[in-house]
Scaffold this motif. Structure first.
Motif, PDB file in Angstrom:
ATOM      1  N   VAL A  40       2.629  12.511  11.010  1.00 39.49           N
ATOM      2  CA  VAL A  40       3.691  13.235  11.108  1.00 39.49           C
ATOM      3  C   VAL A  40       4.871  12.368  10.585  1.00 39.49           C
ATOM      4  CG1 VAL A  40       5.711  13.962  12.634  1.00 39.49           C
ATOM      5  CG2 VAL A  40       3.319  14.528  13.350  1.00 39.49           C
ATOM      6  N   SER A  41       4.775  11.053  10.843  1.00 41.11           N
ATOM      7  CA  SER A  41       5.897  10.321  10.338  1.00 41.11           C
ATOM      8  C   SER A  41       5.594   9.859   8.876  1.00 41.11           C
ATOM      9  CB  SER A  41       5.932   8.966  10.955  1.00 41.11           C
ATOM     10  OG  SER A  41       6.347   9.069  12.383  1.00 41.11           O
ATOM     11  N   HIS A  42       4.489   9.972   8.397  1.00 37.00           N
ATOM     12  CA  HIS A  42       4.635   9.607   6.877  1.00 37.00           C
ATOM     13  C   HIS A  42       3.373  10.451   6.271  1.00 37.00           C
ATOM     14  CE1 HIS A  42       6.996   6.199   7.268  1.00 37.00           C
ATOM     15  NE2 HIS A  42       6.514   6.012   8.403  1.00 37.00           N
ATOM     16  N   PRO A  43       3.574  11.735   6.201  1.00 39.18           N
ATOM     17  CA  PRO A  43       2.770  12.596   5.439  1.00 39.18           C
ATOM     18  C   PRO A  43       2.558  12.389   4.089  1.00 39.18           C
ATOM     19  CG  PRO A  43       4.872  13.918   5.952  1.00 39.18           C
ATOM     20  CD  PRO A  43       4.856  12.574   6.541  1.00 39.18           C
ATOM     21  N   GLU A  44       3.499  11.806   3.270  1.00 41.22           N
ATOM     22  CA  GLU A  44       3.065  11.382   1.973  1.00 41.22           C
ATOM     23  C   GLU A  44       2.197  10.365   1.771  1.00 41.22           C
ATOM     24  OE1 GLU A  44       5.815   8.011   3.515  1.00 41.22           O
ATOM     25  OE2 GLU A  44       5.412  10.329   4.144  1.00 41.22           O
ATOM     26  N   MET A  45       1.780   9.614   2.802  1.00 38.78           N
ATOM     27  CA  MET A  45       0.815   8.481   2.895  1.00 38.78           C
ATOM     28  C   MET A  45      -0.468   8.774   3.080  1.00 38.78           C
ATOM     29  SD  MET A  45       2.926   5.211   3.742  1.00 38.78           S
ATOM     30  CE  MET A  45       1.624   3.926   3.288  1.00 38.78           C
ATOM     31  N   ILE A  92       0.843  -1.321  -0.022  1.00 40.49           N
ATOM     32  CA  ILE A  92       0.103   0.196  -0.002  1.00 40.49           C
ATOM     33  C   ILE A  92       0.787   1.251   0.062  1.00 40.49           C
ATOM     34  CG2 ILE A  92      -1.636   1.406   1.268  1.00 40.49           C
ATOM     35  CD1 ILE A  92      -2.662  -1.501   2.353  1.00 40.49           C
ATOM     36  N   GLU A  93       0.584   2.235  -0.793  1.00 44.61           N
ATOM     37  CA  GLU A  93       1.324   3.499  -0.980  1.00 44.61           C
ATOM     38  C   GLU A  93       0.384   4.601  -0.432  1.00 44.61           C
ATOM     39  OE1 GLU A  93       2.574   3.712  -4.922  1.00 44.61           O
ATOM     40  OE2 GLU A  93       3.952   2.159  -4.992  1.00 44.61           O
ATOM     41  N   THR A  94      -0.633   4.548  -0.227  1.00 46.07           N
ATOM     42  CA  THR A  94      -1.376   5.730   0.148  1.00 46.07           C
ATOM     43  C   THR A  94      -2.541   5.233   1.126  1.00 46.07           C
ATOM     44  OG1 THR A  94      -2.861   7.793  -0.403  1.00 46.07           O
ATOM     45  CG2 THR A  94      -3.162   5.629  -1.626  1.00 46.07           C
ATOM     46  N   CYS A 116      -2.156  16.591   5.866  1.00 43.91           N
ATOM     47  CA  CYS A 116      -3.478  16.083   5.432  1.00 43.91           C
ATOM     48  C   CYS A 116      -4.228  16.891   6.260  1.00 43.91           C
ATOM     49  CB  CYS A 116      -3.718  14.595   5.744  1.00 43.91           C
ATOM     50  SG  CYS A 116      -3.364  14.321   7.384  1.00 43.91           S
ATOM     51  N   PRO A 117      -5.629  16.869   6.067  1.00 40.95           N
ATOM     52  CA  PRO A 117      -6.682  17.612   7.121  1.00 40.95           C
ATOM     53  C   PRO A 117      -6.749  16.764   8.341  1.00 40.95           C
ATOM     54  CG  PRO A 117      -7.853  16.622   5.131  1.00 40.95           C
ATOM     55  CD  PRO A 117      -6.355  16.656   4.805  1.00 40.95           C
ATOM     56  N   VAL A 118      -6.875  17.225   9.393  1.00 39.94           N
ATOM     57  CA  VAL A 118      -7.079  16.424  10.752  1.00 39.94           C
ATOM     58  C   VAL A 118      -8.144  16.860  11.568  1.00 39.94           C
ATOM     59  CG1 VAL A 118      -5.775  16.116  12.835  1.00 39.94           C
ATOM     60  CG2 VAL A 118      -4.469  16.166  10.896  1.00 39.94           C
ATOM     61  N   LEU A 119      -9.030  15.751  11.674  1.00 39.47           N
ATOM     62  CA  LEU A 119     -10.424  16.267  12.505  1.00 39.47           C
ATOM     63  C   LEU A 119     -10.214  15.674  13.992  1.00 39.47           C
ATOM     64  CD1 LEU A 119     -13.133  17.508  13.013  1.00 39.47           C
ATOM     65  CD2 LEU A 119     -14.106  15.169  12.083  1.00 39.47           C
ATOM     66  N   ALA A 120      -9.777  16.246  14.814  1.00 38.84           N
ATOM     67  CA  ALA A 120      -9.557  15.949  16.303  1.00 38.84           C
ATOM     68  C   ALA A 120     -11.047  15.921  17.056  1.00 38.84           C
ATOM     69  CB  ALA A 120      -8.669  16.783  17.093  1.00 38.84           C
ATOM     70  N   MET A 121     -11.389  14.870  17.601  1.00 35.60           N
ATOM     71  CA  MET A 121     -12.813  14.688  18.248  1.00 35.60           C
ATOM     72  C   MET A 121     -12.543  14.454  19.851  1.00 35.60           C
ATOM     73  SD  MET A 121     -15.575  13.243  15.408  1.00 35.60           S
ATOM     74  CE  MET A 121     -14.777  11.954  15.203  1.00 35.60           C
ATOM     75  N   PRO A 122     -12.052  15.322  20.458  1.00 33.48           N
ATOM     76  CA  PRO A 122     -12.026  15.419  22.101  1.00 33.48           C
ATOM     77  C   PRO A 122     -13.322  14.959  22.607  1.00 33.48           C
ATOM     78  CG  PRO A 122     -11.604  17.460  21.480  1.00 33.48           C
ATOM     79  CD  PRO A 122     -11.922  16.737  20.234  1.00 33.48           C
TER      80      PRO A 122
END
Length: 344
Positions: free
Chosen positions: A143-148, A122-124, A279-285
């Motif tokens: 953070v570690s793999h923003p390209e994926m 898998i690449e993405t 990438c877009p990040v939706l945090a749901m606390p």
């Protein structure tokens, strides 16, 4: 319930961990749901949480959910330390039991990355998501793999473990270690530190759910007849159910030291690491989460270029993300639907 046996194992071989130890013959246990499509473009990674196993993630997977296995190929990797992947309880000497090495969130994700890329090709990843420590791994993936990673939805978790959260982790660890039978982590099979595990559970009970949850006796919705019945039947039962004490402490170390700023290349700069997320990040606390309060994620979100926060309302605290309250489950599922529908 007994530990699940329905999982696959990816042999990692030699793994050099971030803090310098080498795990030989390391293994990553995982389960998949759905079918990987021809171009390998429909994979979602959904890591486990503190002491959870892949079966404990299944409440958010199904044909009526955003994580629909008819559409998506959902990979649930078990964390190192949880008793199924390489852990204190199943690693041979010299890194067995109390000698199990320190594992970071970065280490967890690098092992998962190898599974995703080497085994599945898998690449993405259209989405990475997770609850609690699973949320910590979600941030780490971004953070570690923003390209994926195309989208990230961490819920009831954080990118860095806050000081107050660490106080909780110190308290449960101390309760467990105080049992004489713990013997510095070298307890015998015929002298299990049950007293320490019960104390561990009692301390945990004051944090997992909110004050309002207890005031309103919401534990009755879980089938308990009294507060004491809840403390024994829910909390003590959970941690006495094949949860190895050394495994718990290994995962606590990972949780305690959670910080995306410790990713190689960032030199401890958490803000810089968050700024690097593409990438877009939706945090749901959860509104009343005592470990990961909404303000922590609101702080992180301001440093993520495409970050957003959507607070889970209600009184269930951290366990809003545990799959036991239908209203909270519907809220989380809707957030996942919205993100999966979002163009990237």
């Amino acid at each position: 319930m007994p530990a699940p046996t329905d999982f696959h194992v990816f042999d990692l071989g030699v793994v050099v961990l971030q803090h310098g130890a080498t795990l030989r013959n390391a293994r990553l246990a995982y389960q998949t749901y759905g079918t990987l499509n021809a171009d390998r473009s429909n994979a979602i990674v959904y890591p486990t949480w503190f002491s959870g196993r892949h079966t404990d993630n299944e409440w958010l997977i199904g044909p009526d959910k955003a994580l629909d296995p008819e559409r998506w190929f959902i990979i649930v990797p078990n964390m190192l330390g949880n008793g199924l992947s390489s852990s204190p309880s199943n690693t041979p000497p010299p890194y067995d039991r109390a000698r199990f090495p320190h594992v970071t969130f970065h280490d967890q994700v690098e092992c998962q990355f190898r599974l995703v890329t080497e085994h599945f090709g898998i690449e993405t990843l259209p989405l990475v998501t997770g609850w609690s420590m699973g949320a910590g791994q979600t941030y780490q993936w971004a953070v570690s793999h923003p390209e994926m990673v195309q989208r990230a939805v961490p819920f009831c978790g954080s990118s860095v473990t806050a000081p107050h959260n660490r106080v909780f982790l110190e308290s449960v660890s101390a309760a467990l270690r105080a049992d004489a039978a713990f013997a510095g982590g070298w307890y015998r099979d015929d002298a299990w530190p049950t007293t320490g595990l019960r104390a561990f559970a009692r301390v945990y009970a004051g944090w997992g759910f909110s004050q309002a949850f207890y005031w309103q006796e919401e534990w009755r919705r879980l089938g308990h007849s009294s507060l004491e019945d809840f403390l024994i039947g829910f909390w003590e039962d959970f941690f006495l159910d094949e949860r190895d004490p050394n495994n718990l402490l290994a995962m606590i170390w990972t949780w305690f030291h959670g910080d995306v700023g410790q990713t190689p290349g960032f030199g401890g700069d958490t803000v810089a690491a968050l700024n690097s997320i593409r990438c877009p990040v939706l945090a749901m606390p959860a509104e009343k989460d005592l470990y990961f309060p909404p303000e922590d994620e609101q702080w992180a979100s301001q440093h993520i270029p495409r970050g957003d926060v959507r607070v889970i309302p209600g009184v269930w605290g951290h366990f809003a993300g545990g799959g036991q309250n239908p209203e909270d489950t519907a809220f989380i599922d809707q957030g996942l639907r919205d993100m999966l529908a979002r163009e990237v």
